[in-house]
Design a protein around this motif. Sequence first.
Motif, short mmCIF file in Angstrom:
data_model
loop_
_atom_site.label_atom_id
_atom_site.label_comp_id
_atom_site.label_asym_id
_atom_site.label_seq_id
_atom_site.Cartn_x
_atom_site.Cartn_y
_atom_site.Cartn_z
N PHE A 57 -44.42 -3.77 -33.22
CA PHE A 57 -43.57 -4.30 -34.27
C PHE A 57 -43.34 -5.79 -34.06
CE2 PHE A 57 -42.85 0.14 -34.24
CZ PHE A 57 -42.50 0.50 -35.53
N HIS B 182 -41.55 -14.45 -41.18
CA HIS B 182 -42.29 -13.49 -42.00
C HIS B 182 -43.17 -14.16 -43.05
CE1 HIS B 182 -43.42 -9.68 -43.60
NE2 HIS B 182 -42.96 -9.99 -44.79
N SER C 84 -41.45 -7.10 -46.71
CA SER C 84 -40.99 -6.91 -45.34
C SER C 84 -41.95 -5.95 -44.65
CB SER C 84 -39.58 -6.33 -45.33
OG SER C 84 -39.64 -4.96 -45.66
N HIS C 85 -41.62 -5.54 -43.44
CA HIS C 85 -42.46 -4.58 -42.73
C HIS C 85 -41.99 -3.15 -42.98
CE1 HIS C 85 -44.93 -7.53 -40.60
NE2 HIS C 85 -43.86 -8.29 -40.66
N GLU C 86 -41.07 -3.01 -43.92
CA GLU C 86 -40.64 -1.67 -44.30
C GLU C 86 -41.50 -1.20 -45.45
OE1 GLU C 86 -36.44 -0.65 -45.24
OE2 GLU C 86 -36.03 -2.40 -43.99
N CYS D 186 -34.77 1.64 -38.28
CA CYS D 186 -34.82 0.44 -39.12
C CYS D 186 -35.78 0.59 -40.30
CB CYS D 186 -35.18 -0.79 -38.30
SG CYS D 186 -36.85 -0.77 -37.63
N ARG E 221 -38.99 0.33 -40.37
CA ARG E 221 -40.23 -0.43 -40.34
C ARG E 221 -41.39 0.47 -39.92
NH1 ARG E 221 -39.53 -5.45 -36.62
NH2 ARG E 221 -38.65 -3.88 -35.24
#
Length: 165
Positions: free
Chosen positions: A8, A15, A51-53, A118, A120
Amino acid sequence: MDLPASAFPSPVHDHQDCVRAALDAAEAKCEQRGARLTSLRRRVLELVWTSHEPVGAYALLDTLKSEGQAAAPPTVYRALDFLIEQGLVHRLERLNAFVGCPRPEASHSAQFLICTACGRAAELDDPAIGQAVRQGAEARGFSVGRQTIEVEGLCADCQGTLQKK
Ligand SMILES: [Zn+2]
Ligand SMILES: [Zn+2]
Ligand SMILES: [Zn+2]
């Protein structure tokens, strides 16, 4: 191959660099494959990379609508299908959501680490795992098509936060 300490990205990383790299890689790959990265497809990819989600199709649709795009669900799904076909986006079945691929230039079977705290998701992208699954399946007479492995757990950052509590 150098394995990063954590799959991660750091919670404080820039970002914008991820987004820029993803869009550059997408443009290069589409050009190389003669695929058309239309402005809508490009925008959908950019939104997936917010985002990384992992993000759901309806959240994407809402954002497009708020930007004044006359986007209908089939339009968004078609754009996502295109991005998946080009290897720029992966679909996470468990979450019914989409996440950008950080290494679209290399073809790979993806394994995902999904943090349940979170939200992600990070790609493990370990060829040995994909090969082990393929061999195990083929030894049992099963021909593997597409494989995506999804693993739930806690990322290093969330483990640290939870332990401090
Ligand atoms: Zn990032
Ligand atoms: Zn990938
Ligand atoms: Zn986490």
